[in-house]
Motif scaffolding. Sequence first.
Motif, PDB file in Angstrom:
ATOM      1  N   PRO A   1      -7.805  -2.442 -11.666  1.00  0.00           N
ATOM      2  CA  PRO A   1      -8.689  -1.642 -10.815  1.00  0.00           C
ATOM      3  C   PRO A   1      -9.694  -2.509 -10.069  1.00  0.00           C
ATOM      4  O   PRO A   1      -9.927  -3.659 -10.421  1.00  0.00           O
ATOM      5  CB  PRO A   1      -9.386  -0.717 -11.809  1.00  0.00           C
ATOM      6  CG  PRO A   1      -9.293  -1.409 -13.115  1.00  0.00           C
ATOM      7  CD  PRO A   1      -8.086  -2.275 -13.079  1.00  0.00           C
TER       8      PRO A   1
ATOM      9  N   SER B   1      -4.677  -0.987  -2.788  1.00  0.00           N
ATOM     10  CA  SER B   1      -3.663  -0.680  -3.794  1.00  0.00           C
ATOM     11  C   SER B   1      -2.339  -1.284  -3.353  1.00  0.00           C
ATOM     12  O   SER B   1      -1.908  -1.075  -2.217  1.00  0.00           O
ATOM     13  CB  SER B   1      -3.518   0.832  -3.966  1.00  0.00           C
ATOM     14  OG  SER B   1      -4.704   1.377  -4.496  1.00  0.00           O
TER      15      SER B   1
ATOM     16  N   LEU C   1      -5.283  -1.756  -7.837  1.00  0.00           N
ATOM     17  CA  LEU C   1      -5.739  -0.432  -7.403  1.00  0.00           C
ATOM     18  C   LEU C   1      -7.094  -0.522  -6.724  1.00  0.00           C
ATOM     19  O   LEU C   1      -8.015  -1.154  -7.240  1.00  0.00           O
ATOM     20  CB  LEU C   1      -5.831   0.513  -8.603  1.00  0.00           C
ATOM     21  CG  LEU C   1      -4.518   0.743  -9.338  1.00  0.00           C
ATOM     22  CD1 LEU C   1      -4.768   1.415 -10.668  1.00  0.00           C
ATOM     23  CD2 LEU C   1      -3.579   1.564  -8.476  1.00  0.00           C
TER      24      LEU C   1
ATOM     25  N   ALA D   1     -12.530   1.465 -12.360  1.00  0.00           N
ATOM     26  CA  ALA D   1     -12.146   1.985 -13.673  1.00  0.00           C
ATOM     27  C   ALA D   1     -13.292   2.829 -14.227  1.00  0.00           C
ATOM     28  O   ALA D   1     -13.859   2.542 -15.279  1.00  0.00           O
ATOM     29  CB  ALA D   1     -11.814   0.839 -14.610  1.00  0.00           C
TER      30      ALA D   1
ATOM     31  N   ALA E   1      -9.273   5.172 -11.548  1.00  0.00           N
ATOM     32  CA  ALA E   1      -8.160   4.228 -11.457  1.00  0.00           C
ATOM     33  C   ALA E   1      -6.856   4.880 -11.923  1.00  0.00           C
ATOM     34  O   ALA E   1      -5.799   4.656 -11.325  1.00  0.00           O
ATOM     35  CB  ALA E   1      -8.452   2.971 -12.274  1.00  0.00           C
TER      36      ALA E   1
END
Length: 68
Positions: A20, A25, A39, A43, A48
């Motif tokens: 994350p 992404s 990503l 998080a 995420a």
Amino acid sequence: MVDWLRTTANGIILTIHAQPGAKRSEVAGLHGDALKIRLAAPAVDGLANAALIHFLAEKLALPRAAIT
């Protein structure tokens, strides 16, 4: 045989290493026996995880409900 991809009677299992907090992404290659996915979501509060499901659904042309 690809270590990060397994088929079962109920579908497919992907072994993912999620990173994350990336700029965007994207699939970033392999991380050991896992597929590494960066990503563009932190998080925090499940963001995420939601981004990963959205990313996989889009790339695999599946509805989000088909991915757990």
